[in-house]
Design a protein around this motif. Structure first.
Motif, PDB file in Angstrom:
ATOM      1  N   LEU A  52       0.835  -1.205   0.000  1.00 34.75           N
ATOM      2  CA  LEU A  52       0.000   0.000   0.000  1.00 34.75           C
ATOM      3  C   LEU A  52       0.873   1.259   0.000  1.00 34.75           C
ATOM      4  CD1 LEU A  52      -2.796  -1.003   2.540  1.00 34.75           C
ATOM      5  CD2 LEU A  52      -3.027  -0.777   0.050  1.00 34.75           C
ATOM      6  N   LEU A  84      -6.246  -7.000  -1.418  1.00 35.82           N
ATOM      7  CA  LEU A  84      -6.375  -5.552  -1.214  1.00 35.82           C
ATOM      8  C   LEU A  84      -7.443  -4.974  -2.137  1.00 35.82           C
ATOM      9  CD1 LEU A  84      -2.584  -4.671  -0.866  1.00 35.82           C
ATOM     10  CD2 LEU A  84      -4.266  -5.024   0.968  1.00 35.82           C
ATOM     11  N   LEU A  89      -9.299  -1.421  -1.198  1.00 34.20           N
ATOM     12  CA  LEU A  89      -8.187  -0.542  -0.831  1.00 34.20           C
ATOM     13  C   LEU A  89      -7.361  -0.115  -2.036  1.00 34.20           C
ATOM     14  CD1 LEU A  89      -6.993  -2.544   2.308  1.00 34.20           C
ATOM     15  CD2 LEU A  89      -8.506  -0.532   2.245  1.00 34.20           C
ATOM     16  N   LEU A 106      -4.367   3.715  -4.943  1.00 30.15           N
ATOM     17  CA  LEU A 106      -5.093   3.571  -3.693  1.00 30.15           C
ATOM     18  C   LEU A 106      -6.485   4.153  -3.847  1.00 30.15           C
ATOM     19  CD1 LEU A 106      -2.349   4.787  -1.200  1.00 30.15           C
ATOM     20  CD2 LEU A 106      -3.134   2.434  -1.522  1.00 30.15           C
ATOM     21  N   GLY A 110      -8.174   2.990   1.018  1.00 32.34           N
ATOM     22  CA  GLY A 110      -6.766   2.613   1.118  1.00 32.34           C
ATOM     23  C   GLY A 110      -5.929   3.739   1.690  1.00 32.34           C
ATOM     24  N   LEU A 113      -6.658   4.005   5.414  1.00 29.97           N
ATOM     25  CA  LEU A 113      -5.995   2.945   6.165  1.00 29.97           C
ATOM     26  C   LEU A 113      -4.510   3.252   6.339  1.00 29.97           C
ATOM     27  CD1 LEU A 113      -6.181   0.263   7.626  1.00 29.97           C
ATOM     28  CD2 LEU A 113      -5.927  -0.881   5.410  1.00 29.97           C
TER      29      LEU A 113
END
Length: 148
Positions: A52, A84, A89, A106, A110, A113
């Motif tokens: 990420l 993901l 995300l 993203l 995402g 997070l």
């Protein structure tokens, strides 16, 4: 197999004490466990956090550029992206400039997070750096980069 064909136990001890691969792997597993434990309440593994974070950039990167950054083959990266994506995300889209290429970005979830995970990562990073007795974390990072 006779005992004369066996590798002497002293060689085993030498590898245990000197093998760079063994020591780097052991350290990597121990460090990853610390980050996994810290990130678990957020539903992330250390690998997912790194993935990420690698997408947190102004322009969506290609799968090839992220796989190079993470030293991961494209197939493994694609497999790691799937959970993901399912969690909403990450989005993987066709690159309009090169339809053979895929761009990753993203989602707002995402990004949120990552905002929540960064202080956890930062605290864990500081804890790990404090465990390095009498050495420099910057020097260790430089040495590891030289190996990669």
């Amino acid at each position: 197999m006779s005992t004369s064909d066996a590798l002497p136990f002293e060689k085993t001890l030498h590898v245990r004490d000197c093998c760079m691969c063994l020591h780097v792997q052991r350290a990597a597993r121990a460090v990853a466990r610390r980050f996994d434990d810290a990130l678990r309440p957020l539903g992330l593994t250390s690998g997912q956090f790194s993935l990420l974070m690698s997408l947190n950039r102004p322009q969506p990167p290609t799968i090839g550029s992220v796989s190079a950054l993470l030293a991961m083959d494209r197939t493994t990266l694609t497999a790691n992206l799937k959970p993901l994506e399912r969690r909403g995300l990450v989005i993987v889209a066709v690159d309009e400039k090169d339809r053979r290429s895929r761009l990753m970005s993203l989602t707002p979830a995402g990004r949120m997070l990552l905002v929540a995970a960064f202080p956890v990562w930062n605290r864990t990073q500081a804890e790990i750096e404090r465990l390095l007795p009498g050495s420099s974390a910057d020097r260790l990072r430089d040495d590891l980069r030289a190996l990669s």
